[in-house]
Design a protein around this motif. Structure first.
Motif, short mmCIF file in Angstrom:
data_model
loop_
_atom_site.label_atom_id
_atom_site.label_comp_id
_atom_site.label_asym_id
_atom_site.label_seq_id
_atom_site.Cartn_x
_atom_site.Cartn_y
_atom_site.Cartn_z
N SER A 2 21.98 83.78 65.67
CA SER A 2 20.70 83.15 66.02
C SER A 2 20.78 81.66 65.81
N ASP A 5 20.66 80.95 62.00
CA ASP A 5 21.80 81.47 61.24
C ASP A 5 23.02 80.57 61.41
N SER A 39 13.52 80.18 59.56
CA SER A 39 14.07 81.15 60.51
C SER A 39 12.91 81.74 61.30
N PRO A 40 13.16 82.29 62.49
CA PRO A 40 12.08 82.96 63.24
C PRO A 40 11.43 84.08 62.43
N GLN A 41 12.25 84.78 61.65
CA GLN A 41 11.71 85.87 60.83
C GLN A 41 10.75 85.34 59.76
N LYS A 42 11.12 84.22 59.13
CA LYS A 42 10.26 83.62 58.11
C LYS A 42 8.95 83.11 58.71
N HIS A 44 7.42 84.31 61.32
CA HIS A 44 6.58 85.48 61.59
C HIS A 44 5.95 86.01 60.30
N GLU A 45 6.71 86.01 59.22
CA GLU A 45 6.19 86.48 57.93
C GLU A 45 5.05 85.61 57.44
N SER A 48 1.97 86.19 59.71
CA SER A 48 1.37 87.52 59.51
C SER A 48 0.57 87.57 58.22
N THR A 244 12.83 75.64 63.99
CA THR A 244 14.04 76.46 63.95
C THR A 244 15.32 75.76 64.37
N ASP A 291 16.84 81.34 73.77
CA ASP A 291 15.58 81.56 73.05
C ASP A 291 14.52 80.48 73.29
#
Length: 338
Positions: A2, A5, A39-42, A44-45, A48, A244, A291
Motif C-alpha cells: 500500500s 506501507d 494509514s488508510p486503515q487508521k 477509517h478507524e 468511525s 497517506t 488508489d
C-alpha cells in the motif's frame, strides 16, 4: 504494497539514524509529517469512532426530546393549539456516507470561492487541507461547516502570505459577520493542533521537471508533461492523499502518468535516479496511481444538487434538534422566549 506501507525506510537505508550526516529531509522534520500522516486503515478507524460518538451525542439529545414530548403530551389541553407528539423518535443523524457526500460538496465550494475572488491557488489548497484536518477530529454534526470553511480560508490567507484584514474578508461573503470567523478561529486552530504548515506536492513536481532535463528527452515534451501532471495533483486534494502520501511521491506518480502519455520513458528516469531502490519506488507509485489518481484522468466535481439540499436540511436538525419546528424541544425553547 500500500501507499503508506511503502515507507521512507524502504528507499532510504539511513532513514531514522541519528548520524547528523543523514538527517531526515525537511518534510520529515515538519509537523505535517509528524502529526498528519496516517494509514488508510487508521483514517477509517478515527472517522468511525468519531461518528459513533456523534451518534451517541445525538441519541442523548433525542432522549431529552422524548422527555419533552411526554411533558408536552401530559400537559396538553387544547388539541387545536398543541400537537400530540409521537414518542417514537426517527433516526435523523447523518450516516458516514451522507457526511462524506456533504463534506465533498462544501470542500468544492472552497475551489469555487477562491476562483471567484481570484485568490492565490495555494490559499485554496491550504484551506482544503485545513478543513480535512479539522473534520478528521470533528463531525459535520458538531459545527456549521459553511462557517468552518470560511474560517479555514481566512487562516490559509494568513499562512500563504495573502493576508486580508477581517473587515475586508467578510465583505466578499454575503451576510457574514467578522465575529463569526473570529469566534471560530481559535477553535479551528486547536483542532489543527496549531500545525499550520502544509507541504504541497507542486514544488517537488517542478523539481522533477528540471531534473528530467539531464536525460536525453526533448525539453518541450518534458514541459508539456509537467503541465499535464498539475491537474492530477489538483485532483489529489479531493482524496485522502494529504494524509497517506508523501508530497514527493504524489509528484512522481503524477509526472509518471503524464510523461507516459507523452511517450517519455519515465521508468528510465526512476532507474537513473533511485538505482537499486527503483523497484520499491515503482511499487509506491503503482499504489498511488491505483488508489489516488483516476485511470480516465481528472474530471470536474459533480454532485446531486437535490440530494445535497435534503442532506443540508437533515444536517441542520441533526446538529441542532431544537431548531426542528416539529420537535418538542423547539416548541419549549420558543414558548419560553415569547
Amino acid at each position: 504494497m500500500s501507499t503508506v506501507d511503502a515507507t521512507e525506510a524502504e528507499f532510504n537505508p539511513h532513514y531514522g539514524e541519528s548520524d547528523p550526516k543523514t538527517l531526515p529531509c525537511l518534510y520529515e522534520q515538519s509537523s505535517h509529517f509528524r502529526n498528519w500522516r496516517f494509514s488508510p486503515q487508521k483514517l477509517h478507524e478515527i472517522r468511525s469512532d468519531l461518528h459513533l460518538k456523534a451518534i451517541e451525542k445525538f441519541n442523548s439529545t433525542m432522549e431529552l426530546e422524548k422527555l419533552a414530548r411526554k411533558k408536552k403530551n401530559s400537559s396538553r389541553v387544547d388539541s387545536a393549539t398543541m400537537p400530540l407528539f409521537n414518542e417514537e423518535i426517527a433516526d435523523e443523524y447523518l450516516t458516514m456516507e451522507e457526511e462524506n457526500l456533504l463534506y465533498q460538496f462544501y470542500e468544492n465550494n472552497i475551489t469555487l470561492l477562491a476562483k471567484k475572488l481570484d485568490w492565490p491557488v495555494m490559499v485554496k489548497f491550504t484551506a482544503i487541507v485545513y478543513m480535512k484536518r479539522f473534520y478528521l477530529y470533528n463531525t459535520l454534526m458538531d459545527f456549521q461547516i459553511s462557517n468552518i470553511l470560511l474560517t479555514c480560508l481566512y487562516l490559509a490567507c494568513k499562512v500563504e502570505n495573502a493576508f486580508i484584514p477581517i473587515d475586508k474578508f467578510v465583505t466578499h461573503i454575503p451576510r457574514l459577520e467578522a465575529s463569526t470567523i473570529l469566534d471560530l478561529e481559535f477553535r479551528v486552530s486547536q483542532s489543527l493542533k496549531f500545525d499550520f504548515a502544509v507541504i504541497h506536492p507542486y514544488r517537488p513536481l517542478y523539481g522533477i521537471m528540471l531534473d528530467l532535463q539531464r536525460l536525453p528527452f526533448h525539453v518541450s515534451l518534458i514541459t508539456e508533461a509537467y503541465q499535464d501532471a498539475i491537474p492530477y495533483l489538483d485532483f489529489s486534494y479531493r482524496t485522502d492523499a494529504t494524509f497517506t502520501c508523501l508530497p514527493s511521491q504524489l509528484a512522481l506518480a503524477a509526472f509518471r502518468l503524464s510523461a507516459t502519455k507523452k511517450g517519455l520513458d519515465f521508468d528510465s528516469y526512476l532507474k537513473v535516479t533511485f538505482g537499486d531502490n527503483h523497484s520499491a519506488i515503482t511499487s509506491i507509485l503503482d499504489s498511488i496511481q491505483r488508489d489516488i489518481f483516476p485511470g480516465e484522468g481528472p474530471s470536474p466535481y459533480r454532485s446531486d444538487k437535490d440530494r445535497i439540499k435534503r442532506l443540508d436540511r437533515k444536517l441542520i436538525f441533526a446538529r441542532e434538534p431544537e431548531r426542528n419546528p416539529k420537535n418538542a424541544l423547539y416548541i419549549s425553547k420558543n414558548s419560553s422566549t415569547n
